[in-house]
Write a protein that holds these residues in place. Structure first.
Motif, PDB file in Angstrom:
ATOM      1  N   GLY A 222       0.818  -1.180  -0.126  1.00 28.49           N
ATOM      2  CA  GLY A 222       0.130   0.192  -0.015  1.00 28.49           C
ATOM      3  C   GLY A 222       0.737   1.355  -0.192  1.00 28.49           C
ATOM      4  N   ALA A 223       1.927   1.070   0.920  1.00 31.09           N
ATOM      5  CA  ALA A 223       2.658   2.442   0.927  1.00 31.09           C
ATOM      6  C   ALA A 223       3.498   2.685  -0.399  1.00 31.09           C
ATOM      7  N   MET A 224       3.965   1.655  -0.934  1.00 30.23           N
ATOM      8  CA  MET A 224       4.652   1.806  -2.386  1.00 30.23           C
ATOM      9  C   MET A 224       3.701   2.220  -3.384  1.00 30.23           C
ATOM     10  N   GLN A 225       2.593   1.825  -3.272  1.00 32.69           N
ATOM     11  CA  GLN A 225       1.711   2.160  -4.508  1.00 32.69           C
ATOM     12  C   GLN A 225       1.340   3.474  -4.362  1.00 32.69           C
ATOM     13  N   VAL A 226       1.117   4.091  -3.264  1.00 37.05           N
ATOM     14  CA  VAL A 226       0.689   5.276  -2.885  1.00 37.05           C
ATOM     15  C   VAL A 226       1.994   6.126  -3.246  1.00 37.05           C
ATOM     16  N   MET A 227       3.264   5.680  -2.834  1.00 37.16           N
ATOM     17  CA  MET A 227       4.378   6.560  -3.215  1.00 37.16           C
ATOM     18  C   MET A 227       4.481   6.772  -4.687  1.00 37.16           C
ATOM     19  N   LEU A 228       4.347   5.574  -5.433  1.00 35.14           N
ATOM     20  CA  LEU A 228       4.490   5.600  -7.050  1.00 35.14           C
ATOM     21  C   LEU A 228       3.490   6.562  -7.674  1.00 35.14           C
ATOM     22  N   ASP A 229       2.172   6.680  -6.959  1.00 38.68           N
ATOM     23  CA  ASP A 229       1.108   7.443  -7.610  1.00 38.68           C
ATOM     24  C   ASP A 229       1.079   8.878  -7.420  1.00 38.68           C
ATOM     25  N   GLY A 231       4.140  10.626  -6.110  1.00 42.38           N
ATOM     26  CA  GLY A 231       5.614  10.800  -6.225  1.00 42.38           C
ATOM     27  C   GLY A 231       5.689  11.961  -7.394  1.00 42.38           C
ATOM     28  N   LYS A 232       4.937  11.903  -8.533  1.00 42.51           N
ATOM     29  CA  LYS A 232       5.370  13.017  -9.460  1.00 42.51           C
ATOM     30  C   LYS A 232       4.731  14.363  -9.098  1.00 42.51           C
ATOM     31  N   GLU A 233       3.554  14.446  -8.883  1.00 47.08           N
ATOM     32  CA  GLU A 233       2.911  15.666  -8.375  1.00 47.08           C
ATOM     33  C   GLU A 233       3.216  16.290  -7.126  1.00 47.08           C
ATOM     34  N   HIS A 234       4.091  15.616  -6.135  1.00 47.48           N
ATOM     35  CA  HIS A 234       4.619  16.071  -5.099  1.00 47.48           C
ATOM     36  C   HIS A 234       6.175  16.260  -4.986  1.00 47.48           C
ATOM     37  N   ASP A 235       6.723  16.035  -6.379  1.00 44.49           N
ATOM     38  CA  ASP A 235       8.169  16.283  -6.607  1.00 44.49           C
ATOM     39  C   ASP A 235       8.912  15.341  -5.713  1.00 44.49           C
ATOM     40  N   TRP A 236       8.395  14.019  -5.720  1.00 38.99           N
ATOM     41  CA  TRP A 236       9.111  13.070  -5.400  1.00 38.99           C
ATOM     42  C   TRP A 236       9.591  13.094  -3.828  1.00 38.99           C
ATOM     43  N   PHE A 237      10.949  12.842  -3.809  1.00 40.96           N
ATOM     44  CA  PHE A 237      11.570  12.985  -2.414  1.00 40.96           C
ATOM     45  C   PHE A 237      11.661  14.304  -1.613  1.00 40.96           C
ATOM     46  N   GLU A 238      11.530  15.210  -2.585  1.00 38.86           N
ATOM     47  CA  GLU A 238      11.344  16.748  -1.996  1.00 38.86           C
ATOM     48  C   GLU A 238      10.069  16.909  -1.032  1.00 38.86           C
ATOM     49  N   SER A 239       9.160  15.788  -0.894  1.00 34.83           N
ATOM     50  CA  SER A 239       8.032  15.762  -0.007  1.00 34.83           C
ATOM     51  C   SER A 239       8.358  14.925   1.097  1.00 34.83           C
ATOM     52  N   PRO A 240       7.938  15.379   2.612  1.00 39.75           N
ATOM     53  CA  PRO A 240       8.070  14.524   3.489  1.00 39.75           C
ATOM     54  C   PRO A 240       6.996  13.304   3.383  1.00 39.75           C
ATOM     55  N   TRP A 241       5.881  13.675   2.646  1.00 40.59           N
ATOM     56  CA  TRP A 241       4.806  12.640   2.633  1.00 40.59           C
ATOM     57  C   TRP A 241       5.302  11.440   1.594  1.00 40.59           C
ATOM     58  N   VAL A 242       6.017  11.835   0.603  1.00 41.85           N
ATOM     59  CA  VAL A 242       6.701  10.515  -0.309  1.00 41.85           C
ATOM     60  C   VAL A 242       7.659   9.850   0.415  1.00 41.85           C
ATOM     61  N   VAL A 243       8.677  10.719   1.128  1.00 41.38           N
ATOM     62  CA  VAL A 243       9.691  10.171   2.028  1.00 41.38           C
ATOM     63  C   VAL A 243       9.243   9.015   2.938  1.00 41.38           C
ATOM     64  N   ALA A 244       8.149   9.612   3.662  1.00 40.13           N
ATOM     65  CA  ALA A 244       7.413   8.784   4.603  1.00 40.13           C
ATOM     66  C   ALA A 244       6.836   7.402   4.208  1.00 40.13           C
ATOM     67  N   SER A 422       5.339   5.573 -13.506  1.00 38.42           N
ATOM     68  CA  SER A 422       5.597   6.602 -12.862  1.00 38.42           C
ATOM     69  C   SER A 422       7.094   7.444 -13.227  1.00 38.42           C
ATOM     70  N   VAL A 423       7.987   6.382 -13.460  1.00 36.07           N
ATOM     71  CA  VAL A 423       9.382   6.781 -13.795  1.00 36.07           C
ATOM     72  C   VAL A 423       9.395   7.536 -15.044  1.00 36.07           C
ATOM     73  N   THR A 424       8.482   6.766 -16.247  1.00 35.60           N
ATOM     74  CA  THR A 424       8.570   7.392 -17.522  1.00 35.60           C
ATOM     75  C   THR A 424       7.963   8.793 -17.537  1.00 35.60           C
ATOM     76  N   THR A 425       6.924   9.028 -16.969  1.00 28.28           N
ATOM     77  CA  THR A 425       6.209  10.381 -16.895  1.00 28.28           C
ATOM     78  C   THR A 425       6.849  11.129 -16.214  1.00 28.28           C
ATOM     79  N   THR A 426       7.770  10.818 -14.868  1.00 30.98           N
ATOM     80  CA  THR A 426       8.599  11.824 -14.275  1.00 30.98           C
ATOM     81  C   THR A 426       9.822  12.191 -15.297  1.00 30.98           C
ATOM     82  N   LEU A 427      10.573  11.241 -15.805  1.00 31.23           N
ATOM     83  CA  LEU A 427      11.745  11.561 -16.504  1.00 31.23           C
ATOM     84  C   LEU A 427      11.350  12.298 -17.728  1.00 31.23           C
ATOM     85  N   TRP A 428      10.046  11.976 -18.505  1.00 34.95           N
ATOM     86  CA  TRP A 428       9.507  12.885 -19.412  1.00 34.95           C
ATOM     87  C   TRP A 428       9.447  14.397 -19.293  1.00 34.95           C
TER      88      TRP A 428
END
Length: 522
Positions: A222-229, A231-244, A422-428
């Motif tokens: 559950g945590a991994m899927q939420v992180m993937l979904d 991540g892009k809108e929260h700028d990935w690991f710049e967000s405490p929520w994504v890091v958590a 997630s990786v494709t759209t972020t890298l794009w």
């Protein structure tokens, strides 16, 4: 005197004639309906969000809730099928999927829609692995490859058809119909499957519930899927929520692996990874599918956002991918017993690499024919992709472990699809920002071509601000085109790097690998 050892009942004989035909159609229809729902809602999100009065960002939870629940349920297939029986579990899953689809269409607000989508994703979990097992049990050993050909066509074509069908329904009807169309298909699949397979039920065992393993699985997946979904809108690991979410997923995964290795009745059979063909085949399938699915998402996005295509037109560009796949898959299935599956898988990766290299040469002047040629060729790769890799993955596995192996390998494939997206759209987007910066470095008032372009636009009746906006739009279009080229090219290289992974597997003949799977399916 000691009690005689328990011997499992012999598997029922393969189906014949019309029973096999209708059984194949029912199982394939249920699989197609399931896989279609992973992508059909993507193009309808703006309509759903607008109709229910929420932001497009909140609307993405329609996708996330399905993905999280589905990813949790898929690896439970092995345990659930032993507890309740494969036929009962499959029929119950399809019936509940129909009910959940109806609830999705009737949902009056976003909260209830998300809850219904989560239910839909969870009950859909066992459908794909069990359709695979039941289909294999319906065919004699010599035709096991043909059975996998039928199955693989639905699994590969449905994600491509999803945006096309979703776009057409959204453009011409109302969004609830993307869920209502499941109802007649699901009811027909339930009636036909139960009528044909209810006397072929597998042995049931009253296994204890690994509650700790189940809880850990829910937490980390559950945590991994939420992180993937998100991540892009929260700028990935710049967000405490994504890091958590990332930390919870990592710690939960480690705890899950440690616990399952010491459990007598694990909820997921991790011991399968000791079999070389299983981990090599499942890993090659997962990474290949992640690359494929990421590019399936990227191409329509680029066409709609920067090439002026509607959702329906973008779907039409993707639709021909199934043509050669449908023609060649039965031929692959019939001949895989005579050819090393690793050779077929190698051909699939080479064709995927060729297709993506062709796309890496696209430009903003590309016409419909230019865009569609690689899509048509991709059908060859799809035909040679799934059947050989499933044959490698399931070869040498004991019959009673086939549902668990199928569930675990499908879990890896579905998760890889989410990671690939997630990786494709972020890298794009990040590559587009880089190209945008590079393209605008020389655009200043002293730059003669830039000045001439502005003057030409203003001479055409635009204000200075409108002329600048037009240049910015052209730069953006070029930047995202170059970024897409980068992704296509990198994906082509990764497909070439996957080829050695396939050859790590032991040599296997489909006649033994798929036959074992067929024998073990019941």
């Amino acid at each position: 005197m000691t009690a005689p050892a328990h011997t499992p009942p012999l598997p029922p004989p393969p189906l014949t004639g019309s029973a096999r035909l209708w059984g194949t159609l029912a199982l394939s229809a249920a699989t197609f309906m399931n896989v279609l729902d992973t992508s059909i809602a993507n193009v309808s999100l703006p309509a759903i969000a607008g109709d229910l009065g929420v932001s497009p960002t909140q609307g993405t939870w329609v996708i996330t809730s399905f993905a999280v629940a589905n990813a949790i349920a898929v690896p439970l297939t092995g345990w659930l099928s032993q507890r309740f029986g494969q036929v009962r579990l499959f029929v119950a899953s399809v019936a509940l999927f129909v009910i959940a689809s109806l609830l999705c269409g009737l949902a009056p607000n976003m909260t209830l829609l998300i809850a219904a989508r989560a239910l839909q994703g969870f009950v859909a979990g066992p459908m794909i692995p069990l359709s695979q097992s039941l289909l294999l049990s319906s065919y004699p050993r010599a035709l096991a490859g043909l059975a996998m050909a039928m199955w693989s066509m639905t699994t590969l074509i449905a994600p491509v058809m999803g945006p096309l069908l979703g776009g057409w329904i959204t453009d011409n009807m109302t969004w609830p119909w993307i869920f209502y169309i499941n109802v007649p298909v699901g009811i027909a699949a339930v009636v036909v499957t139960w009528g044909i397979f209810h006397q072929r039920e597998t042995e049931r065992r009253a296994l204890p519930i690994d509650s700790v393993g189940l809880a850990l699985l829910v937490i980390w997946v559950g945590a991994m899927q939420v992180m993937l979904d998100i991540g892009k809108e929260h700028d990935w690991f710049e967000s405490p929520w994504v890091v958590a979410c990332g930390l919870v997923a990592l710690v939960g995964l480690v705890a899950f692996v440690v616990w399952e290795r010491g459990e007598d009745h694990p909820v997921v059979d991790l011991a399968l990874f000791r079999i070389r063909n299983f981990w090599a085949g499942a890993l090659a399938t997962s990474v290949g599918y992640g690359l494929f699915f990421g590019n399936v998402v990227l191409l329509p996005l680029w066409l709609q956002q920067y090439m002026g295509y509607t959702a329906t037109q973008a779907g039409e560009v993707m639709a021909p991918v199934g043509l050669l796949a449908m023609v060649l898959s039965p031929l692959v299935g019939k001949n895989i017993a005579k050819v090393d599956p690793r050779r077929f898988a190698t051909l699939a990766f080479l064709v995927f690499a060729l297709v993506l290299w062709m796309r890496s040469n696209f430009n903003t002047q590309a016409d419909l024919a230019t865009i569609m040629v690689p899509t048509i060729i991709q059908g060859v790769a799809m035909a040679f992709f799934f059947i050989p890799l499933v044959t490698i993955t399931l070869s040498g596995i004991a019959p009673d472990r086939i549902p668990a192996a199928s569930g675990l390998s499908n879990f890896m494939r579905i998760t890889a699809g989410a990671v690939g997206t997630s990786v494709t759209t972020t890298l794009w987007e990040r590559r587009a920002s880089l190209h945008h910066a590079q393209l605008t470095e020389g655009l200043h008032q002293g730059h003669l071509p830039f000045t001439q372009a502005l003057q030409g636009l203003q001479a055409g009746g635009l204000t200075p601000e409108q002329a600048l906006a037009q240049v910015e739009r052209l730069v953006n279009q070029q930047a995202f085109m170059l970024a897409a080229n980068d992704i296509f090219y990198a994906s082509a290289l990764l497909f070439l790097l996957l080829i050695p992974l396939v050859w790590l597997a032991h040599p296997t003949r489909a006649a033994s690998g798929s036959a074992d799977a067929a024998a073990g399916a019941h």
